[in-house]
Design a protein around this motif. Structure first.
Motif: not given
Length: 229
Positions: A69-82, A102-105, A116-120, A161-162
């Motif tokens: 997954x990826x976490x973008x600064x606008x609060x979205x999670x983008x699916x990678x391998x899933x 999960x990589x933070x962009x 971004x933190x909340x998305x993670x 993040x926990x």
């Protein structure tokens, strides 16, 4: 959770091998600053597509984007391998098999945004609802690397993040305290409540005025006493 799926990105299901990650979530970052927080969300989608192309290109030759997954600064999670796939992110067989990533962009000189933190946190809660363990680690916990950078790794170690999204809702920052509005007896109909910082500044001004008046009265009394003597 604001999820951008592979289908929405125009990608087929991941060709990565199947796995059942169960240990926890590993945090990553990009090796260079991206500046995506200052750009529209479309730049995050372009970044994610570019990252996949790079990982599948001649320099890496992987079967897919390396991250779950990826976490973008606008609060979205983008699916990678899933879900249910091996990673190519943690650098060890067990790390790639047993942990989602999960990589933070963002890069080494960028702080993650609150969104971004909340998305993670939301991603982690969602994965835990599917049986993932609660642990959160940084990439450097698996392999000799600077990733996820000192800033993000500090948040890993302090448990940022926990925390669950519900716990995060209870967070109170210094800014929250200073901007909290309190009903005041001297407020107007248009402005019946004052922020804590405004109350402090107003009280400080009143105290200074009182100190000045007391000083003036003290000097006047002293002068009258000296005249009588």
């Amino acid at each position: 959770m604001k999820l951008v799926t592979r289908a929405a990105l125009g990608w087929p299901p991941s060709a990565a091998d199947h796995a059942s990650p169960s240990r926890g979530l590993a945090i990553h970052y990009d090796g260079s600053d991206q500046g995506l927080a200052r750009k529209p969300h479309s730049a995050c989608l372009a970044y994610w597509r570019k990252t996949r192309a790079f990982h599948m290109g001649p320099s890496r030759g992987w079967s897919d984007l390396g991250y779950s997954w990826g976490a973008c600064p606008h609060g979205y999670i983008l699916e990678g391998r899933g879900l249910g796939r091996y990673q190519a992110a943690q650098g060890t067989t067990a790390g790639n098999r047993d942990w989602y990533s999960v990589t933070l962009m963002s890069g080494p000189n960028e702080d993650p945004t609150p969104e971004q933190i909340d998305a993670v946190r939301q991603l982690r809660a969602w994965l835990m609802s599917k049986g993932l363990g609660a642990a959160v680690r940084g990439h450097r916990d698996f392999f000799g690397t600077s990733c996820p950078g000192d800033r993000l790794y500090r948040l890993v170690k302090t448990g940022t993040f926990s925390r669950s999204p519900k716990e995060a809702d209870d967070d109170v920052s210094a800014k929250d305290v200073w901007t909290y509005e309190i009903p005041v007896p001297f407020g107007t109909k248009e402005n019946p409540e004052w922020q804590a910082k405004s109350l402090l500044l107003n009280s400080n001004e009143r105290i200074r005025n009182l100190e000045r008046q007391v000083g003036e009265l003290t000097a006047l009394v002293r002068e009258l006493v000296e005249r009588k003597s």
